[in-house]
Scaffold this motif. Structure first.
Motif, PDB file in Angstrom:
ATOM      1  N   ASN A  14      39.112  70.982  91.894  1.00 52.26           N
ATOM      2  CA  ASN A  14      40.030  72.012  92.391  1.00 52.26           C
ATOM      3  C   ASN A  14      39.605  73.346  91.784  1.00 52.26           C
ATOM      4  N   PRO A  15      39.016  74.237  92.606  1.00 51.88           N
ATOM      5  CA  PRO A  15      38.459  75.474  92.051  1.00 51.88           C
ATOM      6  C   PRO A  15      39.505  76.413  91.445  1.00 51.88           C
ATOM      7  N   THR A  16      40.794  76.191  91.725  1.00 49.36           N
ATOM      8  CA  THR A  16      41.835  77.092  91.224  1.00 49.36           C
ATOM      9  C   THR A  16      42.598  76.524  90.028  1.00 49.36           C
ATOM     10  N   SER A  17      42.277  75.296  89.622  1.00 49.66           N
ATOM     11  CA  SER A  17      43.032  74.697  88.516  1.00 49.66           C
ATOM     12  C   SER A  17      42.572  75.239  87.162  1.00 49.66           C
ATOM     13  N   PRO A  18      43.489  75.804  86.371  1.00 44.98           N
ATOM     14  CA  PRO A  18      43.124  76.267  85.030  1.00 44.98           C
ATOM     15  C   PRO A  18      43.080  75.105  84.029  1.00 44.98           C
ATOM     16  N   LEU A  19      43.530  73.921  84.432  1.00 42.67           N
ATOM     17  CA  LEU A  19      43.556  72.770  83.532  1.00 42.67           C
ATOM     18  C   LEU A  19      42.412  71.818  83.859  1.00 42.67           C
ATOM     19  N   VAL A  20      42.076  70.975  82.897  1.00 41.00           N
ATOM     20  CA  VAL A  20      41.196  69.838  83.177  1.00 41.00           C
ATOM     21  C   VAL A  20      42.082  68.596  83.173  1.00 41.00           C
ATOM     22  N   GLN A  21      41.611  67.551  83.816  1.00 46.63           N
ATOM     23  CA  GLN A  21      42.500  66.379  83.958  1.00 46.63           C
ATOM     24  C   GLN A  21      42.888  65.784  82.613  1.00 46.63           C
ATOM     25  N   GLU A  22      42.009  65.936  81.627  1.00 47.84           N
ATOM     26  CA  GLU A  22      42.311  65.396  80.291  1.00 47.84           C
ATOM     27  C   GLU A  22      43.534  66.071  79.663  1.00 47.84           C
ATOM     28  N   ASP A  23      43.893  67.281  80.149  1.00 43.17           N
ATOM     29  CA  ASP A  23      45.072  68.002  79.634  1.00 43.17           C
ATOM     30  C   ASP A  23      46.374  67.421  80.173  1.00 43.17           C
ATOM     31  N   VAL A  24      46.264  66.641  81.245  1.00 42.42           N
ATOM     32  CA  VAL A  24      47.468  66.283  81.991  1.00 42.42           C
ATOM     33  C   VAL A  24      47.958  64.891  81.603  1.00 42.42           C
TER      34      VAL A  24
END
Ligand code: NI
Ligand code: MN
Length: 225
Positions: free
Chosen positions: A30-40
Motif C-alpha cells: 500500500n503506497p500510502t501506508s505510513p505503517l509496516v505490517q509488523e507495527d499492527v
C-alpha cells in the motif's frame, strides 16, 4: 473511549483500550501506508471482502497475534483453512462480541481472492466499540437501502469510499451520507493510486453543504472520541 487510527485506503485500527480491531489491513504494497505490517497488532480483524487491497496483511497479523478474523462465511472458511481463528457471519447477521455488537451489511461490489476464487458476498459492517457505532461501508456503489442502515442503527461515524472507479465517487458518497445521516463522515479509498484520485477536502465541503459533518483523516492519523 474510542481511538481510531486511519492507516490509509480502507484500513483502520479501532481500539477501546481493551480490544483492538483492524479493519481491512492492507499495509504491505500500500503506497500510502505510513505503517509496516509488523507495527499492527490487533485481537480482531474485520474483513469487508477478499480483494487484495482489503485482505492485505491479514495472514501475518492474525498469525502473529492469534487474532480472530471476522468475515462472511466463505471468506472466514478460507481464513480458517489457512490456520487462522475465524468467526463466520453473513450479511444481515449480527453477533455480540466482547467489544460490542457487529453486523454485516450489504455492499454492491465483488469479492474474490488473489487466486480468483469466489469468497462470498462483499460487505459493509456496523460495529459498536467504545460507546460509538461505526459504519464502515467497505467497497460499494451507492444503494437506496443505506437509508435503512441509518434507520436501524444511529450511526456515529460513517467511513465512506469516495475514490470512484471501483466504488462511489464524491457526489455519490455525499448522497450516501445524507441517507445514513451519521454524526460524522470520514472519507476513504482515495489517492492510493491515480485511478482513485479524489480530493477529500472537496468531499468534506460538499457534506457540510448538506448540513452534515465530515472530517478528513490524514494517513496514519489517530483521533480519540
Ligand atoms: Ni474491492
Ligand atoms: Mn478496494
Amino acid at each position: 473511549m474510542l481511538k481510531i487510527q486511519y492507516i490509509s485506503h480502507s484500513a483502520f485500527l479501532l481500539s477501546d483500550g481493551e480490544n483492538t480491531i483492524a479493519i481491512d489491513p492492507f499495509i504491505t504494497g500500500n503506497p500510502t501506508s505510513p505503517l509496516v505490517q509488523e507495527d499492527v497488532n490487533a485481537n480482531y480483524i474485520v474483513l469487508t471482502h477478499a480483494h487484495g487491497d482489503h485482505f492485505g496483511d491479514t495472514t501475518a497479523i492474525a498469525t502473529r497475534n492469534s487474532s480472530t478474523v471476522i468475515a462472511v462465511n466463505e471468506l472466514a472458511d478460507y481464513c480458517a483453512k489457512q490456520g487462522m481463528n475465524a468467526h463466520n457471519m453473513h450479511i444481515g447477521g449480527s453477533y455480540k462480541f466482547p467489544f460490542g455488537k457487529l453486523k454485516f451489511t450489504q455492499a454492491l461490489h465483488g469479492s474474490s481472492n488473489s487466486e480468483g476464487q469466489y469468497m462470498g458476498s462483499p460487505a459493509g459492517v456496523v460495529l459498536e466499540l467504545g460507546g460509538k457505532k461505526i459504519y464502515h461501508c467497505g467497497d460499494t456503489g451507492i444503494f437506496g437501502d443505506m437509508k435503512l442502515i441509518g434507520e436501524l442503527d444511529k450511526i456515529d461515524i460513517m467511513i465512506v469510499p469516495i475514490g470512484g472507479n471501483f466504488t462511489m465517487d464524491i457526489d455519490d458518497a455525499v448522497k450516501a451520507v445524507e441517507m445514513v445521516n451519521p454524526d460524522l463522515a470520514i472519507p476513504i479509498h482515495y489517492n492510493t493510486w491515480p485511478i482513485i484520485e479524489a480530493d477529500p477536502a472537496k468531499f468534506v465541503k460538499k457534506v457540510e453543504a448538506i448540513g452534515k459533518k465530515a472530517r478528513e483523516m490524514k494517513f496514519g492519523e489517530e483521533i480519540s472520541f
